[in-house]
Design a protein around this motif. Structure first.
Motif, PDB file in Angstrom:
ATOM      1  N   LYS A 115       0.837  -1.215   0.000  1.00  0.00           N
ATOM      2  CA  LYS A 115       0.000   0.000   0.000  1.00  0.00           C
ATOM      3  C   LYS A 115       0.863   1.254   0.000  1.00  0.00           C
ATOM      4  O   LYS A 115       0.573   2.227  -0.707  1.00  0.00           O
ATOM      5  N   GLN A 116       1.920   1.230   0.797  1.00  0.00           N
ATOM      6  CA  GLN A 116       2.783   2.411   0.882  1.00  0.00           C
ATOM      7  C   GLN A 116       3.573   2.598  -0.414  1.00  0.00           C
ATOM      8  O   GLN A 116       3.798   3.728  -0.844  1.00  0.00           O
ATOM      9  N   ILE A 117       3.978   1.513  -1.037  1.00  0.00           N
ATOM     10  CA  ILE A 117       4.683   1.596  -2.323  1.00  0.00           C
ATOM     11  C   ILE A 117       3.785   2.260  -3.355  1.00  0.00           C
ATOM     12  O   ILE A 117       4.229   3.134  -4.109  1.00  0.00           O
ATOM     13  N   SER A 118       2.517   1.892  -3.366  1.00  0.00           N
ATOM     14  CA  SER A 118       1.555   2.522  -4.281  1.00  0.00           C
ATOM     15  C   SER A 118       1.432   4.013  -4.007  1.00  0.00           C
ATOM     16  O   SER A 118       1.408   4.831  -4.934  1.00  0.00           O
ATOM     17  N   SER A 119       1.368   4.373  -2.741  1.00  0.00           N
ATOM     18  CA  SER A 119       1.236   5.784  -2.367  1.00  0.00           C
ATOM     19  C   SER A 119       2.487   6.585  -2.725  1.00  0.00           C
ATOM     20  O   SER A 119       2.389   7.709  -3.228  1.00  0.00           O
ATOM     21  N   ILE A 120       3.640   6.022  -2.458  1.00  0.00           N
ATOM     22  CA  ILE A 120       4.891   6.734  -2.781  1.00  0.00           C
ATOM     23  C   ILE A 120       5.035   6.879  -4.295  1.00  0.00           C
ATOM     24  O   ILE A 120       5.462   7.929  -4.774  1.00  0.00           O
ATOM     25  N   ASN A 121       4.632   5.851  -5.043  1.00  0.00           N
ATOM     26  CA  ASN A 121       4.636   5.965  -6.508  1.00  0.00           C
ATOM     27  C   ASN A 121       3.757   7.128  -6.961  1.00  0.00           C
ATOM     28  O   ASN A 121       4.126   7.887  -7.854  1.00  0.00           O
ATOM     29  N   LYS A 168      14.241  12.234  -2.166  1.00  0.00           N
ATOM     30  CA  LYS A 168      13.893  11.597  -0.890  1.00  0.00           C
ATOM     31  C   LYS A 168      12.811  10.537  -1.082  1.00  0.00           C
ATOM     32  O   LYS A 168      12.878   9.453  -0.498  1.00  0.00           O
ATOM     33  N   LEU A 169      11.811  10.868  -1.902  1.00  0.00           N
ATOM     34  CA  LEU A 169      10.738   9.911  -2.163  1.00  0.00           C
ATOM     35  C   LEU A 169      11.255   8.686  -2.903  1.00  0.00           C
ATOM     36  O   LEU A 169      10.832   7.559  -2.622  1.00  0.00           O
ATOM     37  N   ASN A 170      12.178   8.891  -3.829  1.00  0.00           N
ATOM     38  CA  ASN A 170      12.751   7.751  -4.557  1.00  0.00           C
ATOM     39  C   ASN A 170      13.548   6.836  -3.634  1.00  0.00           C
ATOM     40  O   ASN A 170      13.485   5.616  -3.760  1.00  0.00           O
ATOM     41  N   VAL A 171      14.276   7.412  -2.686  1.00  0.00           N
ATOM     42  CA  VAL A 171      15.021   6.607  -1.710  1.00  0.00           C
ATOM     43  C   VAL A 171      14.037   5.830  -0.833  1.00  0.00           C
ATOM     44  O   VAL A 171      14.209   4.634  -0.585  1.00  0.00           O
ATOM     45  N   PRO A 191       2.288  -2.623  -7.145  1.00  0.00           N
ATOM     46  CA  PRO A 191       1.504  -1.471  -6.685  1.00  0.00           C
ATOM     47  C   PRO A 191       0.159  -1.387  -7.395  1.00  0.00           C
ATOM     48  O   PRO A 191       0.022  -1.803  -8.544  1.00  0.00           O
ATOM     49  N   ASN A 192      -0.819  -0.841  -6.696  1.00  0.00           N
ATOM     50  CA  ASN A 192      -2.133  -0.663  -7.320  1.00  0.00           C
ATOM     51  C   ASN A 192      -2.251   0.751  -7.887  1.00  0.00           C
ATOM     52  O   ASN A 192      -1.394   1.595  -7.670  1.00  0.00           O
ATOM     53  N   ASP A 193      -3.320   0.974  -8.595  1.00  0.00           N
ATOM     54  CA  ASP A 193      -3.551   2.276  -9.240  1.00  0.00           C
ATOM     55  C   ASP A 193      -4.599   3.094  -8.494  1.00  0.00           C
ATOM     56  O   ASP A 193      -5.388   3.803  -9.094  1.00  0.00           O
TER      57      ASP A 193
END
Length: 173
Positions: free
Chosen positions: A48-54, A82-85, A104-106
């Motif tokens: 979920k967090q990976i989707s949000s950071i994307n 920072k977001l990419n890290v 990740p979801n959309d």
């Protein structure tokens, strides 16, 4: 009579021994299930967090192209790295736990679409509006997450700090 008695003792010992093995097997199965539940809980959270950071990365890239506000562009440029890290850290943790890459979801696709079709005049009004809504929802969601894995908790805290910094910036804007 002695033979029957010894045979009874041997059978009793075998039964007791097999009962202990069954108990040990049950304990191993329960431990395995508990570990799997924790892993599933962690991987669901991480994904979920990976989707949000994307979403944040894509929104900041779009904002970098479309915004006319120099301060906002500077903030986005500084925070993209920072977001990419952070994204890489979450992806590594997910892969470590799940043994595979995250999918990740959309869930934020609609907001990105609205931002992408906004005309140049409206973009600087719409971006903070959508992003503040996202930040509020995300911070509330993070605050309610109950996790057990210390590494995932550390990532959650780091992400929460990043979200808070973004909220402070856009609340002042």
């Amino acid at each position: 009579y002695m033979k029957v008695r010894y045979l009874g003792v041997i059978v009793s010992l075998l039964l007791v021994g097999s009962c202990n093995k069954t108990t040990e097997q049950k304990e191993k199965t329960t431990t395995s299930k508990t570990t799997k539940v924790v892993a599933d809980e962690s991987t669901t959270f991480l994904n979920k967090q990976i989707s949000s950071i994307n979403y944040q990365i894509q929104a900041f890239e779009l904002g970098n192209e479309r915004s006319k506000n120099a301060e906002v562009k500077k903030f986005m440029n500084e925070n993209l790295a920072k977001l990419n890290v952070l994204l890489k850290d979450f992806e590594m943790a997910y892969k470590e736990k799940a043994g595979t890459d995250a999918v990740p979801n959309d869930s934020h696709k609609n907001d990105l679409y609205k931002l992408s079709i906004a005309d140049d005049k409206d973009f600087d009004n719409l971006f903070p509006k959508y992003y503040k809504e996202f930040l509020t929802l995300k911070m509330n969601e993070l605050g309610s997450e109950q996790l057990k894995d210390s590494k995932v908790i550390s990532l959650k805290d780091s992400y929460g700090k990043t979200l808070y910094e973004h909220k402070l910036f856009f609340d002042l804007e």
